[in-house]
Write a protein that holds these residues in place. Structure first.
Motif, PDB file in Angstrom:
ATOM      1  N   THR A  37      -4.871  -0.506  -9.862  1.00  0.00           N
ATOM      2  CA  THR A  37      -3.746   0.216  -9.766  1.00  0.00           C
ATOM      3  C   THR A  37      -2.482  -0.642  -9.469  1.00  0.00           C
ATOM      4  OG1 THR A  37      -4.824   2.291  -9.394  1.00  0.00           O
ATOM      5  CG2 THR A  37      -2.538   2.053  -8.894  1.00  0.00           C
ATOM      6  N   LEU A  38      -1.361  -0.510 -10.334  1.00  0.00           N
ATOM      7  CA  LEU A  38      -0.215  -1.349  -9.792  1.00  0.00           C
ATOM      8  C   LEU A  38       0.843  -0.504  -9.542  1.00  0.00           C
ATOM      9  CD1 LEU A  38       1.621  -3.843  -9.901  1.00  0.00           C
ATOM     10  CD2 LEU A  38       2.083  -3.614 -12.306  1.00  0.00           C
ATOM     11  N   VAL A  39       1.348  -0.541  -8.205  1.00  0.00           N
ATOM     12  CA  VAL A  39       2.370   0.311  -7.661  1.00  0.00           C
ATOM     13  C   VAL A  39       3.778  -0.355  -7.732  1.00  0.00           C
ATOM     14  CG1 VAL A  39       3.136   1.559  -5.713  1.00  0.00           C
ATOM     15  CG2 VAL A  39       0.656   1.404  -6.279  1.00  0.00           C
ATOM     16  N   VAL A  40       4.608   0.218  -8.431  1.00  0.00           N
ATOM     17  CA  VAL A  40       6.008  -0.432  -8.635  1.00  0.00           C
ATOM     18  C   VAL A  40       6.772   0.291  -7.562  1.00  0.00           C
ATOM     19  CG1 VAL A  40       7.925  -0.861 -10.068  1.00  0.00           C
ATOM     20  CG2 VAL A  40       5.420  -0.931 -10.844  1.00  0.00           C
ATOM     21  N   ALA A  41       7.436  -0.584  -6.546  1.00  0.00           N
ATOM     22  CA  ALA A  41       8.250   0.170  -5.603  1.00  0.00           C
ATOM     23  C   ALA A  41       9.305  -0.745  -4.986  1.00  0.00           C
ATOM     24  CB  ALA A  41       7.340   0.513  -4.359  1.00  0.00           C
ATOM     25  N   ASP A  42      10.430  -0.128  -4.243  1.00  0.00           N
ATOM     26  CA  ASP A  42      11.379  -0.898  -3.476  1.00  0.00           C
ATOM     27  C   ASP A  42      10.554  -1.175  -2.366  1.00  0.00           C
ATOM     28  OD1 ASP A  42      12.038   1.224  -1.276  1.00  0.00           O
ATOM     29  OD2 ASP A  42      11.919   2.310  -3.311  1.00  0.00           O
ATOM     30  N   ALA A  43      11.453  -2.341  -1.353  1.00  0.00           N
ATOM     31  CA  ALA A  43      10.629  -2.641  -0.258  1.00  0.00           C
ATOM     32  C   ALA A  43      10.295  -1.594   0.624  1.00  0.00           C
ATOM     33  CB  ALA A  43      11.946  -3.583   0.498  1.00  0.00           C
ATOM     34  N   PHE A  44      11.235  -0.543   0.914  1.00  0.00           N
ATOM     35  CA  PHE A  44      10.844   0.509   1.944  1.00  0.00           C
ATOM     36  C   PHE A  44       9.605   1.256   1.405  1.00  0.00           C
ATOM     37  CE2 PHE A  44      10.859   5.066   2.869  1.00  0.00           C
ATOM     38  CZ  PHE A  44      11.142   5.016   3.972  1.00  0.00           C
ATOM     39  N   ASN A  45       9.292   1.532   0.012  1.00  0.00           N
ATOM     40  CA  ASN A  45       8.298   2.595  -0.453  1.00  0.00           C
ATOM     41  C   ASN A  45       7.026   1.631  -0.445  1.00  0.00           C
ATOM     42  OD1 ASN A  45       9.086   5.540  -0.988  1.00  0.00           O
ATOM     43  ND2 ASN A  45      10.827   4.215  -2.056  1.00  0.00           N
ATOM     44  N   ALA A  46       7.236   0.186  -0.528  1.00  0.00           N
ATOM     45  CA  ALA A  46       6.084  -0.881  -0.627  1.00  0.00           C
ATOM     46  C   ALA A  46       5.369  -0.676   0.663  1.00  0.00           C
ATOM     47  CB  ALA A  46       6.450  -2.303  -0.755  1.00  0.00           C
ATOM     48  N   GLY A  47       6.185  -0.164   1.836  1.00  0.00           N
ATOM     49  CA  GLY A  47       5.573  -0.102   2.941  1.00  0.00           C
ATOM     50  C   GLY A  47       5.018   1.213   3.597  1.00  0.00           C
ATOM     51  N   ARG A  48       4.816   1.982   2.442  1.00  0.00           N
ATOM     52  CA  ARG A  48       4.009   3.121   2.786  1.00  0.00           C
ATOM     53  C   ARG A  48       3.277   3.746   1.573  1.00  0.00           C
ATOM     54  NH1 ARG A  48       8.302   8.268   2.770  1.00  0.00           N
ATOM     55  NH2 ARG A  48       9.615   7.833   0.880  1.00  0.00           N
ATOM     56  N   VAL A  49       2.610   2.667   0.876  1.00  0.00           N
ATOM     57  CA  VAL A  49       1.856   2.970  -0.434  1.00  0.00           C
ATOM     58  C   VAL A  49       0.393   3.656   0.064  1.00  0.00           C
ATOM     59  CG1 VAL A  49       0.353   1.625  -2.128  1.00  0.00           C
ATOM     60  CG2 VAL A  49       2.668   1.210  -1.603  1.00  0.00           C
ATOM     61  N   ASP A  50       0.191   3.583   1.540  1.00  0.00           N
ATOM     62  CA  ASP A  50      -0.900   4.167   1.641  1.00  0.00           C
ATOM     63  C   ASP A  50      -0.796   5.730   1.852  1.00  0.00           C
ATOM     64  OD1 ASP A  50       1.085   3.767   4.106  1.00  0.00           O
ATOM     65  OD2 ASP A  50      -0.411   4.779   5.063  1.00  0.00           O
ATOM     66  N   ARG A  51       0.382   5.967   1.629  1.00  0.00           N
ATOM     67  CA  ARG A  51       0.270   7.607   1.546  1.00  0.00           C
ATOM     68  C   ARG A  51      -0.075   8.125   0.039  1.00  0.00           C
ATOM     69  NH1 ARG A  51       5.764  10.118   3.906  1.00  0.00           N
ATOM     70  NH2 ARG A  51       4.456  11.831   3.411  1.00  0.00           N
ATOM     71  N   LEU A  52      -0.135   7.100  -0.967  1.00  0.00           N
ATOM     72  CA  LEU A  52      -0.640   7.492  -2.099  1.00  0.00           C
ATOM     73  C   LEU A  52      -2.225   7.989  -2.304  1.00  0.00           C
ATOM     74  CD1 LEU A  52       1.312   4.984  -4.158  1.00  0.00           C
ATOM     75  CD2 LEU A  52       2.043   7.495  -4.116  1.00  0.00           C
ATOM     76  N   GLY A  53      -2.868   7.487  -1.209  1.00  0.00           N
ATOM     77  CA  GLY A  53      -4.390   7.790  -0.986  1.00  0.00           C
ATOM     78  C   GLY A  53      -5.135   7.118  -2.123  1.00  0.00           C
ATOM     79  N   LEU A  54      -4.781   5.947  -2.491  1.00  0.00           N
ATOM     80  CA  LEU A  54      -5.319   5.105  -3.656  1.00  0.00           C
ATOM     81  C   LEU A  54      -6.773   4.490  -2.952  1.00  0.00           C
ATOM     82  CD1 LEU A  54      -2.102   3.454  -5.156  1.00  0.00           C
ATOM     83  CD2 LEU A  54      -3.442   5.530  -5.955  1.00  0.00           C
ATOM     84  N   ALA A  55      -7.916   4.428  -3.951  1.00  0.00           N
ATOM     85  CA  ALA A  55      -9.064   3.734  -3.665  1.00  0.00           C
ATOM     86  C   ALA A  55      -9.122   2.592  -4.686  1.00  0.00           C
ATOM     87  CB  ALA A  55     -10.237   4.585  -3.731  1.00  0.00           C
ATOM     88  N   GLY A  56     -10.035   1.670  -4.374  1.00  0.00           N
ATOM     89  CA  GLY A  56     -10.072   0.693  -5.198  1.00  0.00           C
ATOM     90  C   GLY A  56      -9.019  -0.503  -5.317  1.00  0.00           C
TER      91      GLY A  56
END
Length: 372
Positions: A37-56
């Motif tokens: 999974t590739l997450v595309v985010a600004d700097a702020f949201n890159a710091g809270r990617v864990d909230r997406l609940g991604l596995a793998g």
């Protein structure tokens, strides 16, 4: 048969999840597809990617610019070419979601964004696409358009393709609790501008008018509440829906002079898109009012503007009450650039040709001066 409605094409993400806690749907969607999974985010949201609940395997592109340009997009595509994700998630405001759209069609294609500019030129996507807005303004999660700035020309490159339609859009108002009041205000006016410009466009359509007018009402009802109390979940949800409705307006109808006049503020001077729209909004609404008086009256009513207020005063006061400094000079626009800005805005015919009232370069210059 002149009373027949004009043809229209309606395209929506097949699944739209709305409400507090809906973010949990993202992890299960990605897990079902496997792969990276590739997450595309600004700097702020890159710091809270864990909230997406991604596995793998998860790869994060966390350097999306507030006004993304072609080099920013090229960096993302180079990363996507290396990791070949099965799912791409746009996690942020319109900038992150637009780059995510472009990534899924450019990855592995060998194409340049300039080569797919326009309508229907993008190739088939290379991955599933999930859009998770963290602001309530652009409505980018709902549509099939994406824009980036070409630094060589300082103009927006616009791409429209059904290949960029999200498989899943998740609007969780809890993600917007952290948005500061000033950004809440500006992005809310961006959603408002999408709805108003589509509602008053020469291409306006009764089917889209339903979304546009309700979106305006939601902004009128909830934007000030969300600016005052960022944790007001009802207000945040109402704005998320208003933004979504604004996105529904963009595909079949699109914006007009308000966005054309606001674009040079971002491309030339780095003013965030929402704020740029807010600075211009009352001026364009008042300019267009003689061409669409009945619809303008409905806009003012939906915003709760008291009877007897002029169009300009009512719209200006609505924005000012949100805490927005409505002067271009306060936003850092140099006075000696107004002529060049007017020429640049006047060239954006894809929007101006559908404005309800013809607007010339000198009239655009006058709008900038009045806003200065």
């Amino acid at each position: 048969m002149a009373d027949l409605l004009p043809p229209i094409s309606i395209v929506r993400p097949p699944v739209i999840e709305i409400g507090a806690g809906s973010l949990a749907k993202v992890g299960s969607f990605a897990a079902a597809r496997g792969g990276t999974t590739l997450v595309v985010a600004d700097a702020f949201n890159a710091g809270r990617v864990d909230r997406l609940g991604l596995a793998g395997p998860v790869v994060v592109f966390g350097t999306v610019k507030p006004e993304p340009d072609i080099p920013n997009l090229e960096q993302l595509v180079a990363l996507a070419d290396r990791v070949r994700p099965s799912v791409v998630i746009g996690f942020g405001g319109g900038s992150a979601m637009d780059l995510a759209k472009l990534a899924v069609v450019l990855t592995g294609s060998g194409l340049d964004v300039r080569g797919i500019a326009g309508v229907g030129k993008a190739p088939e996507r290379s991955a599933a696409l999930v859009q998770v807005p963290t602001t309530a303004g652009t409505g980018s999660e709902a549509g099939i358009r994406a824009l980036v700035t070409d630094p060589a020309t300082r103009n927006k490159v616009a791409v429209e393709s059904r290949s960029m339609l999200a498989d899943l859009a998740v609007l969780d108002p809890e993600l917007t609790f952290s948005v500061p009041p000033a950004v809440t205000a500006a992005t809310g006016v961006d959603a408002l501008a999408h709805c108003v410009e589509a509602f008053t466009s020469r291409r306006a359509h009764p089917l889209i008018d339903v979304y546009a007018l309700e979106g305006i009402r939601l902004v009128g009802r909830f934007l000030k509440r969300a600016v005052t109390d960022g944790d007001d979940v009802a207000a945040r949800t109402g704005l998320a829906v208003a933004s979504l409705y604004g996105g529904f307006c963009l595909g079949p109808v699109n914006t007009t002079a308000g966005h054309a006049v606001s674009y040079p503020l971002g491309t030339r001077h780095g003013i965030p898109h929402g704020l740029a729209n807010a600075l211009i909004f009352p001026h364009v609404l008042a300019f267009n009012a003689p061409a669409v008086p009945e619809k303008t009256a409905l806009v003012l009513e939906a915003l709760g503007v008291p009877d007897g207020k002029s169009v300009f005063d009512g719209a200006y006061r609505f924005c000012e009450r949100l805490g927005i400094d409505m002067r271009l000079s306060a936003a850092g626009v140099p006075a000696d650039d107004l002529d060049a800005m007017a020429a640049e805005a006047h060239a954006i015919r894809r929007l101006l040709d559908f404005n309800p009232r013809d607007i010339g370069k000198d009239e655009i210059r006058a709008l900038y001066q009045a806003a200065y």
